[in-house]
Design a protein around this motif. Structure first.
Motif, PDB file in Angstrom:
ATOM      1  N   GLU A   6      20.364  -2.551 -33.524  1.00 43.70           N
ATOM      2  CA  GLU A   6      19.384  -2.781 -32.501  1.00 43.70           C
ATOM      3  C   GLU A   6      18.250  -3.463 -33.069  1.00 43.70           C
ATOM      4  O   GLU A   6      17.031  -2.667 -33.062  1.00 43.70           O
ATOM      5  N   PRO A   7      18.194  -4.772 -33.527  1.00 40.95           N
ATOM      6  CA  PRO A   7      17.008  -5.211 -33.923  1.00 40.95           C
ATOM      7  C   PRO A   7      16.118  -5.554 -32.639  1.00 40.95           C
ATOM      8  O   PRO A   7      16.303  -5.659 -31.730  1.00 40.95           O
ATOM      9  N   GLY A   8      14.589  -5.339 -32.947  1.00 43.16           N
ATOM     10  CA  GLY A   8      13.521  -5.531 -32.107  1.00 43.16           C
ATOM     11  C   GLY A   8      12.413  -6.210 -32.757  1.00 43.16           C
ATOM     12  O   GLY A   8      12.257  -6.106 -33.991  1.00 43.16           O
ATOM     13  N   MET A   9      11.599  -6.485 -31.902  1.00 46.08           N
ATOM     14  CA  MET A   9      10.263  -7.037 -32.326  1.00 46.08           C
ATOM     15  C   MET A   9       9.184  -6.732 -31.212  1.00 46.08           C
ATOM     16  O   MET A   9       9.240  -6.895 -30.054  1.00 46.08           O
ATOM     17  N   ASN A  10       7.948  -6.754 -31.469  1.00 45.80           N
ATOM     18  CA  ASN A  10       6.805  -6.765 -30.485  1.00 45.80           C
ATOM     19  C   ASN A  10       6.268  -8.159 -30.614  1.00 45.80           C
ATOM     20  O   ASN A  10       6.043  -8.745 -31.634  1.00 45.80           O
ATOM     21  N   TYR A  11       6.152  -8.831 -29.418  1.00 45.42           N
ATOM     22  CA  TYR A  11       5.700 -10.100 -29.484  1.00 45.42           C
ATOM     23  C   TYR A  11       4.398 -10.338 -28.822  1.00 45.42           C
ATOM     24  O   TYR A  11       3.710 -11.478 -29.030  1.00 45.42           O
ATOM     25  N   PRO A  13       0.974  -7.503 -27.171  1.00 47.03           N
ATOM     26  CA  PRO A  13       0.548  -5.948 -27.066  1.00 47.03           C
ATOM     27  C   PRO A  13       1.172  -5.473 -25.770  1.00 47.03           C
ATOM     28  O   PRO A  13       1.334  -6.010 -24.808  1.00 47.03           O
ATOM     29  N   GLY A  14       1.782  -4.320 -26.043  1.00 50.87           N
ATOM     30  CA  GLY A  14       2.717  -3.652 -25.027  1.00 50.87           C
ATOM     31  C   GLY A  14       3.908  -4.480 -24.618  1.00 50.87           C
ATOM     32  O   GLY A  14       4.792  -3.841 -23.685  1.00 50.87           O
ATOM     33  N   LYS A  15       4.235  -5.462 -25.198  1.00 50.35           N
ATOM     34  CA  LYS A  15       5.661  -6.572 -24.917  1.00 50.35           C
ATOM     35  C   LYS A  15       6.530  -6.162 -26.131  1.00 50.35           C
ATOM     36  O   LYS A  15       6.225  -6.493 -27.290  1.00 50.35           O
ATOM     37  N   GLN A  16       7.702  -5.870 -25.957  1.00 54.21           N
ATOM     38  CA  GLN A  16       8.859  -5.406 -26.839  1.00 54.21           C
ATOM     39  C   GLN A  16      10.279  -6.213 -26.471  1.00 54.21           C
ATOM     40  O   GLN A  16      10.360  -6.271 -25.241  1.00 54.21           O
ATOM     41  N   MET A  17      10.881  -6.807 -27.389  1.00 57.95           N
ATOM     42  CA  MET A  17      12.328  -7.129 -27.254  1.00 57.95           C
ATOM     43  C   MET A  17      13.201  -6.725 -27.949  1.00 57.95           C
ATOM     44  O   MET A  17      13.066  -6.491 -29.328  1.00 57.95           O
ATOM     45  N   VAL A  18      14.331  -6.157 -27.391  1.00 55.61           N
ATOM     46  CA  VAL A  18      15.334  -5.311 -28.221  1.00 55.61           C
ATOM     47  C   VAL A  18      16.663  -5.898 -27.744  1.00 55.61           C
ATOM     48  O   VAL A  18      16.972  -6.109 -26.745  1.00 55.61           O
ATOM     49  N   HIS A  19      17.530  -6.304 -28.696  1.00 55.86           N
ATOM     50  CA  HIS A  19      18.942  -6.575 -28.499  1.00 55.86           C
ATOM     51  C   HIS A  19      19.973  -5.545 -29.329  1.00 55.86           C
ATOM     52  O   HIS A  19      19.931  -5.495 -30.334  1.00 55.86           O
ATOM     53  N   GLY A  20      20.811  -5.157 -28.579  1.00 60.38           N
ATOM     54  CA  GLY A  20      21.856  -4.270 -29.256  1.00 60.38           C
ATOM     55  C   GLY A  20      23.296  -4.804 -29.252  1.00 60.38           C
ATOM     56  O   GLY A  20      23.832  -5.473 -28.291  1.00 60.38           O
ATOM     57  N   GLU A  21      23.863  -4.568 -30.540  1.00 61.01           N
ATOM     58  CA  GLU A  21      25.550  -4.915 -30.696  1.00 61.01           C
ATOM     59  C   GLU A  21      25.991  -3.794 -31.204  1.00 61.01           C
ATOM     60  O   GLU A  21      25.599  -3.113 -32.245  1.00 61.01           O
ATOM     61  N   GLN A  46       5.153 -17.195 -20.762  1.00 62.36           N
ATOM     62  CA  GLN A  46       4.606 -16.607 -19.520  1.00 62.36           C
ATOM     63  C   GLN A  46       3.316 -17.500 -19.030  1.00 62.36           C
ATOM     64  O   GLN A  46       2.549 -17.676 -19.924  1.00 62.36           O
ATOM     65  N   ASN A  47       3.438 -17.638 -17.852  1.00 63.42           N
ATOM     66  CA  ASN A  47       2.373 -18.576 -17.114  1.00 63.42           C
ATOM     67  C   ASN A  47       1.180 -17.608 -17.136  1.00 63.42           C
ATOM     68  O   ASN A  47       1.158 -16.410 -16.565  1.00 63.42           O
ATOM     69  N   LYS A  48      -0.127 -18.081 -17.733  1.00 67.85           N
ATOM     70  CA  LYS A  48      -1.275 -17.085 -17.615  1.00 67.85           C
ATOM     71  C   LYS A  48      -1.755 -17.563 -16.071  1.00 67.85           C
ATOM     72  O   LYS A  48      -2.125 -18.510 -15.613  1.00 67.85           O
ATOM     73  N   LYS A  49      -2.137 -16.207 -15.563  1.00 62.31           N
ATOM     74  CA  LYS A  49      -3.028 -16.262 -14.250  1.00 62.31           C
ATOM     75  C   LYS A  49      -4.396 -16.512 -14.358  1.00 62.31           C
ATOM     76  O   LYS A  49      -5.149 -16.078 -15.247  1.00 62.31           O
TER      77      LYS A  49
END
Length: 50
Positions: A6-11, A13-21, A46-49
């Motif tokens: 399950e490698p993951g990364m923080n990209y 503040p408060g945003k994380q991506m995890v992929h499981g195999e 992500q479009n900035k508002k």
């Protein structure tokens, strides 16, 4: 034996991506039980508002 990678990364503040195999290990070798991740990471913008 079954292993889960399950490698993951923080990209941001408060945003994380995890992929499981899931990988099955037997006397004859390894077998992927889940769909393999693509070798190149998909870029999501992500479009900035304003």
């Amino acid at each position: 034996m079954v292993l889960t990678l399950e490698p993951g990364m923080n990209y941001a503040p408060g945003k994380q991506m995890v992929h499981g195999e899931n990988i099955l290990i037997t006397e004859d070798g390894a077998e992927w039980l889940s769909e393999r991740a693509v070798p190149k990471m998909i870029i999501i913008k992500q479009n900035k508002k304003t």
